[in-house]
Design a protein around this motif. Structure first.
Motif, PDB file in Angstrom:
ATOM      1  N   LEU A 254    -117.212  23.786 -21.287  1.00  0.00           N
ATOM      2  CA  LEU A 254    -116.476  24.983 -21.700  1.00  0.00           C
ATOM      3  C   LEU A 254    -117.149  26.240 -21.153  1.00  0.00           C
ATOM      4  CD1 LEU A 254    -114.044  25.771 -23.479  1.00  0.00           C
ATOM      5  CD2 LEU A 254    -115.652  26.052 -25.373  1.00  0.00           C
ATOM      6  N   GLU A 272    -108.890  26.796 -27.141  1.00  0.00           N
ATOM      7  CA  GLU A 272    -110.156  26.522 -27.833  1.00  0.00           C
ATOM      8  C   GLU A 272    -110.459  27.597 -28.872  1.00  0.00           C
ATOM      9  OE1 GLU A 272    -113.663  24.375 -28.738  1.00  0.00           O
ATOM     10  OE2 GLU A 272    -111.878  23.836 -27.562  1.00  0.00           O
ATOM     11  N   CYS A 279    -116.686  29.755 -31.235  1.00  0.00           N
ATOM     12  CA  CYS A 279    -117.244  29.199 -30.000  1.00  0.00           C
ATOM     13  C   CYS A 279    -117.742  30.223 -28.989  1.00  0.00           C
ATOM     14  CB  CYS A 279    -116.243  28.272 -29.327  1.00  0.00           C
ATOM     15  SG  CYS A 279    -114.833  29.126 -28.581  1.00  0.00           S
TER      16      CYS A 279
END
Length: 299
Positions: A254, A272, A279
């Motif tokens: 990612l 996401e 995140c």
């Protein structure tokens, strides 16, 4: 001067030594090699002595053959070593690594630095720092760089900081030594090598990163995946890794995707963020338009 008969004779006497002197008189290859060597016997004195001793070997009594064979083997080996010819075939390629100063510095002057890089004890860092202040060029010597790389792979704390700054100053010249010591075992030393290869090599290291990825384990795999962000060509692979990896390796994919510029990678990041608003730590240190947009959206 064609020296091939000399090396053919060398191979034949070595084969005879392995087979034993009982087969000497039936050894057609050796007899042919001695005959082919005869023209060289008149070229230089050393070749003349070899030729004469080889003829005596063929005429020797059984009880003398062992000693004669040793004499010929010794003489041929000595001459070929002095000629400095190897058995390696192929084209010569330039030596990668180093700043080309290895011939200008005597090894005795490098020895204290090498001992400090390979030894133990608190005094090592003092030697390294004093050498850096007085002779920073020593660290670029091809006789020192391998030890610098190995020491950094194992270093901690202040030693790691000092060695990291030195290795950074060497740039791409350190890459061959970083790659040569790679072992896909997942240890911290391996992860360090992957990290520094990616940092110093940039896009140049992409091919190597792709080659080691299938065998990397643990932290080294995580670091390798994150480093794949150096090339936009890796976008599809990174999206696949994002779907198949888990934990830190998934986050590494990612992180690397945040450096991609294609629409699919942006859509994946947006998805996401919907699932994991927390995140954005994956974006730390990533300088890209996508990373900036995602960090702002998360805030």
């Amino acid at each position: 001067m064609d020296l091939r008969p000399l090396y053919t004779l060398k191979e034949c006497v070595e084969d005879t030594a392995r087979a034993g002197t009982d087969a000497l008189m039936r050894d057609q290859a050796l007899q042919s090699a001695i005959a082919s060597f005869a023209p060289l016997s008149t070229a230089v004195d050393a070749f003349g002595r070899i030729g004469a001793e080889a003829v005596r070997l063929l005429a020797a009594e059984p009880e003398e053959r062992g000693a004669r064979l040793l004499d010929v083997t010794y003489m041929v080996t000595t001459v070929t070593r002095r000629l400095g010819v190897t058995d390696v075939t192929g084209e010569l390629t330039p030596l990668r690594g180093g700043n080309g100063n290895s011939a200008a510095v005597a090894y005795s002057r490098l020895r204290p630095l090498i001992d400090a890089l390979t030894g133990t004890g608190a005094g090592r860092i003092t030697v390294i720092e004093e050498t850096l202040a007085a002779h920073p060029e020593y660290f670029g010597d091809v006789r020192v760089l391998p030890y610098l790389v190995d020491a950094l792979a194992l270093a901690h704390g202040e030693m790691e900081e000092v060695l990291s700054s030195i290795l950074l100053s060497q740039g791409r010249s350190a890459l061959p030594f970083l790659e040569a010591g790679f072992e896909p075992d997942g240890r911290r030393e391996t992860e360090r090598r992957v990290y520094w290869t990616a940092r110093l090599g940039g896009a140049e290291a992409n091919e190597w990163l792709l080659s080691i990825l299938p065998v990397c384990a643990k932290e080294a795999r995580e670091t390798a995946i994150a480093a794949l962000g150096v090339s936009q060509d890796n976008a599809a692979l990174l999206r696949e890794l994002y779907r198949t990896e888990s934990g830190k390796c998934r986050d590494a994919a990612l992180r690397a995707l945040a450096r991609m510029e294609d629409g699919e990678s942006r859509a994946l990041w947006e998805e996401e963020l919907e699932k994991r608003p927390d995140c954005p730590p994956c974006l730390e240190g990533v300088d890209s338009p996508l990373a900036a947009d995602m960090a702002a959206r998360a805030l």
